[in-house]
Design a protein around this motif. Structure first.
Motif, PDB file in Angstrom:
ATOM      1  N   ASP A 270      29.013  21.941  26.032  1.00 63.29           N
ATOM      2  CA  ASP A 270      27.656  21.927  25.856  1.00 63.29           C
ATOM      3  C   ASP A 270      27.067  23.183  26.218  1.00 63.29           C
ATOM      4  O   ASP A 270      26.240  23.654  25.783  1.00 63.29           O
ATOM      5  CB  ASP A 270      27.082  20.805  26.722  1.00 63.29           C
ATOM      6  N   GLU A 271      27.764  23.870  27.145  1.00 65.25           N
ATOM      7  CA  GLU A 271      27.203  25.262  27.612  1.00 65.25           C
ATOM      8  C   GLU A 271      27.429  26.383  26.876  1.00 65.25           C
ATOM      9  O   GLU A 271      28.136  26.554  26.087  1.00 65.25           O
ATOM     10  CB  GLU A 271      27.911  25.530  29.084  1.00 65.25           C
ATOM     11  N   PRO A 272      26.437  27.208  26.974  1.00 64.09           N
ATOM     12  CA  PRO A 272      26.340  28.494  26.268  1.00 64.09           C
ATOM     13  C   PRO A 272      27.643  29.241  26.418  1.00 64.09           C
ATOM     14  O   PRO A 272      28.174  29.277  27.306  1.00 64.09           O
ATOM     15  CB  PRO A 272      25.012  29.104  26.425  1.00 64.09           C
ATOM     16  N   ILE A 273      27.726  30.410  25.456  1.00 62.11           N
ATOM     17  CA  ILE A 273      28.874  31.238  25.583  1.00 62.11           C
ATOM     18  C   ILE A 273      28.427  32.237  27.092  1.00 62.11           C
ATOM     19  O   ILE A 273      27.603  32.398  27.318  1.00 62.11           O
ATOM     20  CB  ILE A 273      29.005  32.117  24.473  1.00 62.11           C
ATOM     21  N   SER A 274      29.670  32.554  27.479  1.00 58.23           N
ATOM     22  CA  SER A 274      29.706  33.158  28.914  1.00 58.23           C
ATOM     23  C   SER A 274      29.079  34.548  28.903  1.00 58.23           C
ATOM     24  O   SER A 274      28.791  35.244  29.860  1.00 58.23           O
ATOM     25  CB  SER A 274      31.041  32.991  29.747  1.00 58.23           C
ATOM     26  N   HIS A 275      29.549  35.378  27.786  1.00 53.87           N
ATOM     27  CA  HIS A 275      29.274  36.569  27.507  1.00 53.87           C
ATOM     28  C   HIS A 275      27.667  37.158  27.934  1.00 53.87           C
ATOM     29  O   HIS A 275      27.552  38.280  28.679  1.00 53.87           O
ATOM     30  CB  HIS A 275      29.734  37.141  26.463  1.00 53.87           C
ATOM     31  N   VAL A 276      26.806  36.245  27.636  1.00 59.73           N
ATOM     32  CA  VAL A 276      25.487  36.928  27.785  1.00 59.73           C
ATOM     33  C   VAL A 276      24.964  36.739  29.295  1.00 59.73           C
ATOM     34  O   VAL A 276      24.500  37.856  29.796  1.00 59.73           O
ATOM     35  CB  VAL A 276      24.299  35.945  27.084  1.00 59.73           C
ATOM     36  N   HIS A 277      25.441  35.742  30.097  1.00 60.27           N
ATOM     37  CA  HIS A 277      25.251  35.560  31.582  1.00 60.27           C
ATOM     38  C   HIS A 277      25.866  36.576  32.315  1.00 60.27           C
ATOM     39  O   HIS A 277      25.342  37.483  32.930  1.00 60.27           O
ATOM     40  CB  HIS A 277      25.618  34.268  31.939  1.00 60.27           C
ATOM     41  N   ARG A 278      27.352  37.028  31.897  1.00 67.08           N
ATOM     42  CA  ARG A 278      27.978  37.890  32.553  1.00 67.08           C
ATOM     43  C   ARG A 278      27.560  39.316  32.249  1.00 67.08           C
ATOM     44  O   ARG A 278      27.505  40.176  33.415  1.00 67.08           O
ATOM     45  CB  ARG A 278      29.531  37.847  32.096  1.00 67.08           C
ATOM     46  N   ARG A 279      27.047  39.775  30.986  1.00 66.19           N
ATOM     47  CA  ARG A 279      26.540  40.861  30.671  1.00 66.19           C
ATOM     48  C   ARG A 279      25.268  41.351  31.708  1.00 66.19           C
ATOM     49  O   ARG A 279      25.058  42.328  32.049  1.00 66.19           O
ATOM     50  CB  ARG A 279      26.286  41.045  29.225  1.00 66.19           C
ATOM     51  N   ARG A 280      24.204  40.168  31.767  1.00 66.70           N
ATOM     52  CA  ARG A 280      23.032  40.359  32.501  1.00 66.70           C
ATOM     53  C   ARG A 280      23.484  40.521  33.899  1.00 66.70           C
ATOM     54  O   ARG A 280      22.910  41.350  34.748  1.00 66.70           O
ATOM     55  CB  ARG A 280      22.277  39.186  32.465  1.00 66.70           C
ATOM     56  N   GLU A 281      24.638  39.707  34.458  1.00 66.62           N
ATOM     57  CA  GLU A 281      25.003  39.889  36.002  1.00 66.62           C
ATOM     58  C   GLU A 281      25.398  41.393  36.131  1.00 66.62           C
ATOM     59  O   GLU A 281      25.020  41.882  37.033  1.00 66.62           O
ATOM     60  CB  GLU A 281      26.262  38.897  36.155  1.00 66.62           C
ATOM     61  N   ILE A 282      26.354  41.712  35.259  1.00 62.21           N
ATOM     62  CA  ILE A 282      27.034  43.120  35.742  1.00 62.21           C
ATOM     63  C   ILE A 282      26.022  44.109  35.368  1.00 62.21           C
ATOM     64  O   ILE A 282      25.971  45.155  36.130  1.00 62.21           O
ATOM     65  CB  ILE A 282      28.135  43.307  34.446  1.00 62.21           C
TER      66      ILE A 282
END
Length: 326
Positions: A9-21
């Motif tokens: 159900d969760e969205p793909i991880s890349h968007v969150h990790r991109r913002r975090e980095i």
């Protein structure tokens, strides 16, 4: 063997990790650039394949296969990576130049694939992990056909060019959008002309050598582990994986796949720097150091199949038009 994909159900991880980095390491923005030297690599790689092809007529059958497997496959795989770089506009600022150099890559690949790849690969990034819209996910029919049989999985890997060519037929994201446009047609005509010239002036063996190199580059070959490595699930909750082994040296760091999906505007030569800048974001993720090992595990482990993929909820509203690739 699972009889269906792994639905989450969760969205793909890349968007969150991109913002975090980007928040922790603003210096990563300096890595987002273009590498026009890739154009020289493209010309050199195509030229190298043409040079070997001129000698193909004199090869014994065993040498013909061996040279295509041990040399040609690596060159043609590298050319597919360069098509990928052009697709993301990581060579030139001009989209026209990126397209033209991508088509030039096809002159050693035999198949007119560059513009079709561009269209579908950008959808892969836009709709990553969404069954009806990500062309990298196989259909239910294909997954059931492959099953978990070792020989069927091996045959599927060997024939991946066919699978990849047919996959876009299931995409809802492309409904109402013509698969044919001026660039795709121009790509087809240009490659057919070059193929005909190679056949006429260098010989059928030359064209056969280039075609066999492409078949190996995309199929049952150490390089074929890449297609399994990128998104087939082997760690719970992780749907993208990187490869940090030695073959990155001959495929322009294509193994840095988590890094690429996090920051698709970073060219191949700077992907290792991205990982070095943000080790806390990547060192904890499962990764690989052997494509042969990835391929062996996929083929012989009965728990692995075409269904070993995470599928995320669709983000495209019903009836919405897909985004342009420009």
């Amino acid at each position: 063997m699972s009889r269906d994909f792994i639905y989450v159900d969760e969205p793909i991880s890349h968007v969150h990790r991109r913002r975090e980095i980007a928040a922790k390491h603003p210096e990563v923005r300096a890595l987002m650039s273009r590498n026009p030297l890739s154009a020289l690599w493209i010309v050199g790689l195509v030229g190298a394949q043409w040079l070997v092809a001129t000698q193909a007529e004199g090869f014994e059958a065993w040498a013909f296969i061996a040279v295509a497997f041990l040399f040609g496959a690596f060159i043609n795989h590298a050319l597919y990576v360069m098509i990928h770089e052009c697709t993301h506009a990581l060579v030139f600022k001009s989209q026209t130049l990126n397209r033209l150099f991508a088509i030039f890559c096809d002159f050693a690949l035999v198949l007119p694939s560059a513009m079709g790849f561009r269209k579908f690969h950008l959808h892969h990034h836009r709709y990553l992990g969404q069954y009806d819209m990500d062309p990298d996910i196989i259909s239910h029919r294909e997954a059931k056909l492959i099953g978990n049989s070792a020989w069927r999985k091996a045959a599927w890997v060997a024939l991946l060019p066919v699978s990849q060519a047919l996959r876009p037929m299931k995409l809802k994201a492309l409904r109402g959008v013509s698969l044919w446009d001026g660039w795709v047609i121009g790509n087809l005509i240009a490659v057919l002309i070059v193929d005909a010239l190679i056949y006429a002036f260098i010989g059928p063996a030359a064209l056969g050598y280039l075609a066999l190199s492409t078949l190996f580059a995309l199929g049952l070959h150490p390089l074929g582990g890449r297609w399994i490595q990128e998104h087939h699930v082997t760690a719970e909750g992780q749907d993208t994986y990187s490869y940090y082994g030695p073959l990155n040296k001959v495929c322009f760091n294509m193994g840095y796949h988590n890094e690429h999906h996090d920051f698709p505007a970073v060219p191949w030569n700077k992907l290792p720097q991205l990982r070095a800048i943000a080790p806390e974001s990547y060192n904890g993720l499962k990764s690989y150091d052997s494509w042969v090992g990835v391929l062996r595990h996929f083929i012989f482990d009965r728990s692995m199949s075409g269904y070993s993929r995470m599928v995320h909820p669709s983000t495209m509203p019903a009836g919405a038009a897909p985004a342009s690739d420009d």
